[in-house]
Design an enzyme around this catalytic site. Structure first.
Site, mmCIF file in Angstrom:
data_model
loop_
_atom_site.group_PDB
_atom_site.id
_atom_site.type_symbol
_atom_site.label_atom_id
_atom_site.label_comp_id
_atom_site.label_asym_id
_atom_site.label_seq_id
_atom_site.Cartn_x
_atom_site.Cartn_y
_atom_site.Cartn_z
ATOM 1 N N ARG A 125 -4.290 -1.312 4.831
ATOM 2 C CA ARG A 125 -5.164 -0.201 4.439
ATOM 3 C C ARG A 125 -5.931 -0.563 3.165
ATOM 4 N NH1 ARG A 125 -0.625 4.339 5.021
ATOM 5 N NH2 ARG A 125 0.630 2.512 4.555
ATOM 6 N N TYR B 124 14.709 -2.052 16.368
ATOM 7 C CA TYR B 124 14.538 -2.130 14.902
ATOM 8 C C TYR B 124 15.734 -2.870 14.302
ATOM 9 C CZ TYR B 124 14.014 -0.895 9.997
ATOM 10 O OH TYR B 124 13.892 -0.975 8.620
ATOM 11 N N GLY C 9 5.324 2.885 -0.392
ATOM 12 C CA GLY C 9 6.764 2.667 -0.467
ATOM 13 C C GLY C 9 7.248 1.562 -1.393
ATOM 14 N N PHE C 10 8.197 0.781 -0.889
ATOM 15 C CA PHE C 10 8.824 -0.264 -1.718
ATOM 16 C C PHE C 10 7.771 -1.218 -2.294
ATOM 17 C CE2 PHE C 10 12.884 -0.437 1.206
ATOM 18 C CZ PHE C 10 13.214 0.852 0.834
ATOM 19 N N LYS D 280 15.822 -6.448 12.176
ATOM 20 C CA LYS D 280 16.351 -6.600 10.817
ATOM 21 C C LYS D 280 17.554 -7.550 10.794
ATOM 22 C CE LYS D 280 13.299 -4.288 8.528
ATOM 23 N NZ LYS D 280 12.462 -4.920 7.503
ATOM 24 N N SER E 132 17.559 -4.687 5.915
ATOM 25 C CA SER E 132 17.952 -3.267 5.957
ATOM 26 C C SER E 132 19.442 -3.181 6.232
ATOM 27 C CB SER E 132 17.196 -2.581 7.106
ATOM 28 O OG SER E 132 17.707 -1.301 7.368
ATOM 29 N N ASP F 169 -3.416 -8.262 8.179
ATOM 30 C CA ASP F 169 -2.279 -7.822 8.979
ATOM 31 C C ASP F 169 -1.328 -9.010 9.103
ATOM 32 O OD1 ASP F 169 -0.584 -7.165 11.186
ATOM 33 O OD2 ASP F 169 -2.131 -5.854 12.023
ATOM 34 N N GLU G 75 7.285 6.232 3.185
ATOM 35 C CA GLU G 75 6.550 6.667 4.392
ATOM 36 C C GLU G 75 7.243 6.168 5.664
ATOM 37 O OE1 GLU G 75 2.413 5.582 3.954
ATOM 38 O OE2 GLU G 75 2.282 6.638 2.049
ATOM 39 N N THR H 101 0.813 -1.225 0.000
ATOM 40 C CA THR H 101 0.000 0.000 0.000
ATOM 41 C C THR H 101 0.844 1.272 0.000
ATOM 42 O OG1 THR H 101 -0.107 -0.084 2.403
ATOM 43 C CG2 THR H 101 -1.945 -1.092 1.209
HETATM 44 P P1 NDP Z 1 6.388 2.362 4.059
HETATM 45 O O1 NDP Z 1 5.945 2.808 5.404
HETATM 46 O O2 NDP Z 1 6.312 3.321 2.935
HETATM 47 O O3 NDP Z 1 5.608 1.011 3.660
HETATM 48 C C1 NDP Z 1 5.452 -0.028 4.590
HETATM 49 C C2 NDP Z 1 4.450 -1.034 4.078
HETATM 50 O O4 NDP Z 1 4.362 -2.105 5.032
HETATM 51 C C3 NDP Z 1 3.070 -0.444 3.937
HETATM 52 O O5 NDP Z 1 2.494 -0.894 2.732
HETATM 53 C C4 NDP Z 1 2.309 -1.003 5.111
HETATM 54 O O6 NDP Z 1 0.972 -1.218 4.745
HETATM 55 C C5 NDP Z 1 3.013 -2.358 5.302
HETATM 56 N N1 NDP Z 1 2.829 -2.873 6.644
HETATM 57 C C6 NDP Z 1 3.310 -2.377 7.805
HETATM 58 N N2 NDP Z 1 2.867 -3.093 8.846
HETATM 59 C C7 NDP Z 1 2.098 -4.091 8.330
HETATM 60 C C8 NDP Z 1 1.356 -5.154 8.892
HETATM 61 N N3 NDP Z 1 1.318 -5.360 10.213
HETATM 62 N N4 NDP Z 1 0.669 -5.978 8.074
HETATM 63 C C9 NDP Z 1 0.709 -5.769 6.738
HETATM 64 N N5 NDP Z 1 1.377 -4.793 6.137
HETATM 65 C C10 NDP Z 1 2.062 -3.954 6.934
HETATM 66 O O7 NDP Z 1 7.901 1.869 4.276
HETATM 67 P P2 NDP Z 1 8.978 1.244 3.251
HETATM 68 O O8 NDP Z 1 8.394 0.977 1.943
HETATM 69 O O9 NDP Z 1 10.188 2.086 3.343
HETATM 70 O O10 NDP Z 1 9.293 -0.116 4.022
HETATM 71 C C11 NDP Z 1 9.170 -1.396 3.429
HETATM 72 C C12 NDP Z 1 10.186 -2.321 4.079
HETATM 73 O O11 NDP Z 1 11.500 -1.839 3.813
HETATM 74 C C13 NDP Z 1 10.080 -2.407 5.598
HETATM 75 O O12 NDP Z 1 10.302 -3.759 5.981
HETATM 76 C C14 NDP Z 1 11.221 -1.514 6.083
HETATM 77 O O13 NDP Z 1 11.674 -1.893 7.352
HETATM 78 C C15 NDP Z 1 12.242 -1.771 5.007
HETATM 79 N N6 NDP Z 1 13.296 -0.773 4.834
HETATM 80 C C16 NDP Z 1 13.000 0.546 4.603
HETATM 81 C C17 NDP Z 1 14.040 1.457 4.404
HETATM 82 C C18 NDP Z 1 13.799 2.908 4.203
HETATM 83 O O14 NDP Z 1 14.737 3.716 4.451
HETATM 84 N N7 NDP Z 1 12.631 3.338 3.734
HETATM 85 C C19 NDP Z 1 15.442 1.016 4.389
HETATM 86 C C20 NDP Z 1 15.624 -0.380 4.667
HETATM 87 C C21 NDP Z 1 14.590 -1.231 4.850
HETATM 88 P P3 NDP Z 1 -0.314 -0.981 5.680
HETATM 89 O O15 NDP Z 1 0.035 0.115 6.637
HETATM 90 O O16 NDP Z 1 -1.409 -0.629 4.720
HETATM 91 O O17 NDP Z 1 -0.540 -2.291 6.328
HETATM 92 C C1 8X3 Z 2 15.779 1.714 7.346
HETATM 93 C C2 8X3 Z 2 17.128 2.317 7.206
HETATM 94 O O1 8X3 Z 2 19.093 3.349 8.496
HETATM 95 O O2 8X3 Z 2 16.832 4.042 9.130
HETATM 96 O O3 8X3 Z 2 15.847 0.341 7.537
HETATM 97 O O4 8X3 Z 2 17.646 1.870 9.715
HETATM 98 S S1 8X3 Z 2 17.686 2.919 8.714
#
Ligand code: NDP
Ligand code: 8X3
Length: 247
Positions: free
Chosen positions: A30, A147, A8-9, A151, A134, A54, A183, A6
């Site tokens: 969502r 966190y 980001g990645f 990871k 990460s 979830d 986000e 929903t």
């Molecule tokens: P966003 O917050 O943009 O997206 C996170 C996504 O995870 C959303 O779609 C959210 O959907 C979903 N999510 C969170 N909790 C749940 C849950 N309990 N059940 C189902 N879905 C869930 O963050 P990113 O795209 O940045 O993060 C994606 C992944 O990448 C994460 O694992 C994050 O730790 C990792 N990451 C991110 C980095 C960064 O700097 N952005 C760097 C390294 C790793 P919804 O809320 O609708 O459920």
């Molecule tokens: C997200 C990157 O550096 O904030 O996993 O942990 S950092």
């Protein structure tokens, strides 16, 4: 199948595969966002199925995956992406509810989805699992404690899954991104956009599309090639704490 599609990645990964003709199964909590993405991707001519659950809820994970229509059960790529950081504080001052959310989502949620989907892959003779860890799964930084631990657990699980699933022809790729603007920081700082924006000040951060590009590359290599582990940072980042900010 992409969990957490929903934002980001996850969203960018679903878009990348859909635009290349893959059928995509998207998940998230969502519902409105899921339906909006389903509509967007369907308009490109690809087949899309959205599942609203979830990842922390094992009963919901099982019910959704086990009741998939038969034509959707041959999942060949799973991206374990759903995850989050909540809060940033020293260990003696941390909020245990935040800790529970991170461990339940990033570790247990990833396990629940993998436990449910991997038997389907085995039944179909193989597949490819991507775990989004990460740079925090490679290093630790001040205030990142839980966190980072969650990871590091993903990093360990990627190695363990690669061994356990080897005989079933399932590839496992661990993806360790550094700073990416999604986000993520808004969630980490519980909606405080000022704090979230400050994270990226003076840095051309990775985008969700950059990560989608890398995953698509790994997923489309020849059958005999498996990229085990990739750490990806912006050019201005050398490690979790070393950034060459240009302000
Ligand atoms: P966003 O917050 O943009 O997206 C996170 C996504 O995870 C959303 O779609 C959210 O959907 C979903 N999510 C969170 N909790 C749940 C849950 N309990 N059940 C189902 N879905 C869930 O963050 P990113 O795209 O940045 O993060 C994606 C992944 O990448 C994460 O694992 C994050 O730790 C990792 N990451 C991110 C980095 C960064 O700097 N952005 C760097 C390294 C790793 P919804 O809320 O609708 O459920
Ligand atoms: C997200 C990157 O550096 O904030 O996993 O942990 S950092």
């Amino acid at each position: 199948m992409v969990t957490g599609a929903t934002a980001g990645f996850g969203r960018a990964i679903a878009e990348k595969f859909a635009e290349n003709g893959y059928r995509v199964l998207i998940t998230g909590r969502r519902k409105e966002r899921l339906l909006e993405l389903e509509k967007e991707l369907t308009a490109t001519g690809t087949e899309v199925l959205s599942l609203n659950f979830d990842v922390r809820d094992i009963a919901a994970v099982k019910a959704n995956v086990e009741n998939l229509p038969s034509e959707w059960k041959n999942i060949d790529i799973l991206v374990n992406n759903a995850g989050l950081a909540v809060g940033l504080s020293h260990i003696d001052d941390g909020d245990t509810d935040d800790w529970d959310r991170m461990i339940d989502t990033n570790v247990k949620g990833l396990l629940y989805v993998t436990r449910t989907v991997s038997p389907l892959m085995i039944a179909h003779g193989g597949g490819h699992i991507f775990n989004i860890s990460s740079i925090a799964g490679k290093e630790v930084y001040e205030n990142g404690n839980v966190y980072c631990a969650s990871k590091h657990a993903v990093d360990a699980l990627s190695k363990a899954m690669r061994i356990d699933l080897l005989k079933h022809g399932i590839k496992v790729t661990n993806i360790a991104p550094g700073m990416a603007e999604t986000e993520f920081s808004i969630v980490r700082f519980k909606g405080d956009r000022e704090k979230a924006d400050a994270v990226y000040k003076g840095v051309k951060a990775l985008t969700a599309e950059d990560i989608a590009e890398v995953i698509y590359f790994c997923a489309t290599l020849p059958e005999h090639v498996c990229i085990n582990d990739l750490t990806i940072t912006p050019s201005q980042q050398a490690s979790a704490g070393y950034l060459n900010r240009k302000v």
